[in-house]
Design a protein around this motif. Sequence first.
Motif, short mmCIF file in Angstrom:
data_model
loop_
_atom_site.label_atom_id
_atom_site.label_comp_id
_atom_site.label_asym_id
_atom_site.label_seq_id
_atom_site.Cartn_x
_atom_site.Cartn_y
_atom_site.Cartn_z
N ASP A 27 -19.85 17.27 23.94
CA ASP A 27 -18.80 18.20 23.50
C ASP A 27 -19.29 19.63 23.43
OD1 ASP A 27 -20.45 18.10 21.27
OD2 ASP A 27 -18.85 17.73 19.85
N ASP A 73 -11.74 17.44 24.99
CA ASP A 73 -12.72 17.60 23.91
C ASP A 73 -11.94 17.79 22.61
OD1 ASP A 73 -14.57 18.56 22.05
OD2 ASP A 73 -15.64 19.77 23.52
N PRO A 74 -12.01 16.85 21.68
CA PRO A 74 -11.22 16.96 20.44
C PRO A 74 -11.62 18.15 19.56
CG PRO A 74 -12.61 14.99 20.39
CD PRO A 74 -12.76 15.60 21.74
N SER A 75 -12.83 18.66 19.73
CA SER A 75 -13.28 19.77 18.89
C SER A 75 -12.45 21.03 19.13
CB SER A 75 -14.76 20.05 19.09
OG SER A 75 -15.03 20.55 20.38
N GLN A 76 -11.83 21.15 20.28
CA GLN A 76 -11.03 22.34 20.58
C GLN A 76 -9.78 22.44 19.71
OE1 GLN A 76 -9.27 22.21 24.65
NE2 GLN A 76 -9.70 20.00 24.52
N PHE A 77 -9.36 21.31 19.13
CA PHE A 77 -8.14 21.27 18.32
C PHE A 77 -8.41 21.36 16.82
CE2 PHE A 77 -7.36 18.32 22.00
CZ PHE A 77 -6.68 19.24 22.77
N ASP A 78 -9.68 21.31 16.43
CA ASP A 78 -10.06 21.27 15.02
C ASP A 78 -10.42 22.66 14.50
OD1 ASP A 78 -11.13 20.82 12.51
OD2 ASP A 78 -12.71 19.46 13.20
N PRO A 79 -9.56 23.24 13.66
CA PRO A 79 -9.83 24.59 13.16
C PRO A 79 -11.15 24.71 12.39
CG PRO A 79 -7.62 23.87 12.55
CD PRO A 79 -8.32 22.69 13.16
N LYS A 80 -11.70 23.59 11.92
CA LYS A 80 -12.96 23.62 11.18
C LYS A 80 -14.18 23.54 12.11
CE LYS A 80 -10.84 21.56 7.14
NZ LYS A 80 -10.50 20.28 6.57
N SER A 81 -13.93 23.27 13.38
CA SER A 81 -15.03 23.13 14.34
C SER A 81 -15.45 24.49 14.87
CB SER A 81 -14.59 22.25 15.51
OG SER A 81 -15.56 22.27 16.54
N PHE A 84 -13.57 25.25 18.06
CA PHE A 84 -12.12 25.39 18.00
C PHE A 84 -11.64 26.45 18.98
CE2 PHE A 84 -8.40 27.51 15.90
CZ PHE A 84 -7.49 26.51 16.16
N ARG A 90 -2.72 20.32 22.75
CA ARG A 90 -2.90 18.90 23.12
C ARG A 90 -2.20 18.56 24.42
NH1 ARG A 90 -5.78 16.16 19.43
NH2 ARG A 90 -5.86 17.05 17.35
#
Length: 150
Positions: A27, A73-81, A84, A90
Amino acid sequence: MNHWLMKSEPDAFSIDDLKRKKREAWDGVRNYQARNFMRDGMRVGDPVFFYHSNCAVPGIVGIAEVATDAYPDPSQFDPKSRYFDPGSSRDKPRWMLVDVKFVKKLKRTISLDELKNDPALADMPLLRKGNRLSVMPVDAAHWKYILALE
C-alpha cells in the motif's frame, strides 16, 4: 511473465517483516507510473525483487511474488491514513495495490553500489539517474543475471 522490483524502507517494512507475515498488501504507492505498473502490468505469480531503500546499504535483499491482481488501495479513502487522498472516490479510485507474498531472503544484500558498478546492468531502470520509483519492471535477462550474483 513479468519481473519486478519493489522498494521499501526497512524501517517501515522489511524483507524480515514479509517473511514473518508471509503476505502483505503493498500500500501507499502514490506515483502514477508505479501505480500503472501494478494495475496494468503485474500478474499473479510474477516474481519481485524486494529492495531495501533509504538505509545504510540499499539493495536487493529478497524475492517475493505477486499474490493478487491490482485492487483499490483502501488507505486512500481513510482520512486518518497518511495515504489519504481526498480526490479519490470508491467509484473512481485513483490508487491501486497488489498483495505480495514472501518467497525467500537472499543470502546477502546485492547492494546498489554493486549493481551500479556492473556494466551488464547499465541500462537497468533502477540505475537510471533520477529514477525514484518504488515499483518498476526488471528485464528478464537482468533478473537472471542478478540472481546469479547471489
